[in-house]
Scaffold this motif. Structure first.
Motif: not given
Length: 116
Positions: A42-47, A61-69, A95-101
């Protein structure tokens, strides 16, 4: 030192209630002809942190990445762009994914119910 930001392949918008945090899932696929183990950063491990820092994905196949905010009540209201970096076993970016929180307080104030 110069940091190079990888190209963003996907973007997601997430709403997070300050003081409560949130958990979300995003899909990660494996286009390779062998199982891959991906390392997550994470580019912002504090968030934003992950339920698991590595994720094994079978062929095709695919798997889910579990995100914890973060549930930290000291987080300021507003929008934060967080990069989810998916690296291979050599720590090369795949890969890089952008999450706008969007962090906000509960409508109705602390302890209040939100109307609908």
């Amino acid at each position: 030192v110069r940091n190079v930001v990888p190209a963003v392949s996907k973007s997601y918008d997430v709403s997070v209630e300050i003081g409560r945090g949130a958990s979300k899932r995003i899909a990660l696929s494996n286009p390779y002809k062998s199982e891959r183990v991906f390392r997550l950063h994470s580019s912002r491990p504090d968030l934003l942190s992950f339920k698991q820092d590595t994720l094994a994905v079978p062929v095709g196949e695919f798997r889910y990445i579990g995100l914890k905010f973060s549930a930290d009540p000291a987080i300021s209201a507003g929008v934060a762009d967080v990069l989810v970096l998916v690296n291979n076993h050599d720590e090369k970016n795949e890969e890089a994914m952008l999450v706008r929180a969007t962090f906000s307080h509960v409508s109705g104030g602390p302890g209040g119910a939100s109307g609908s």
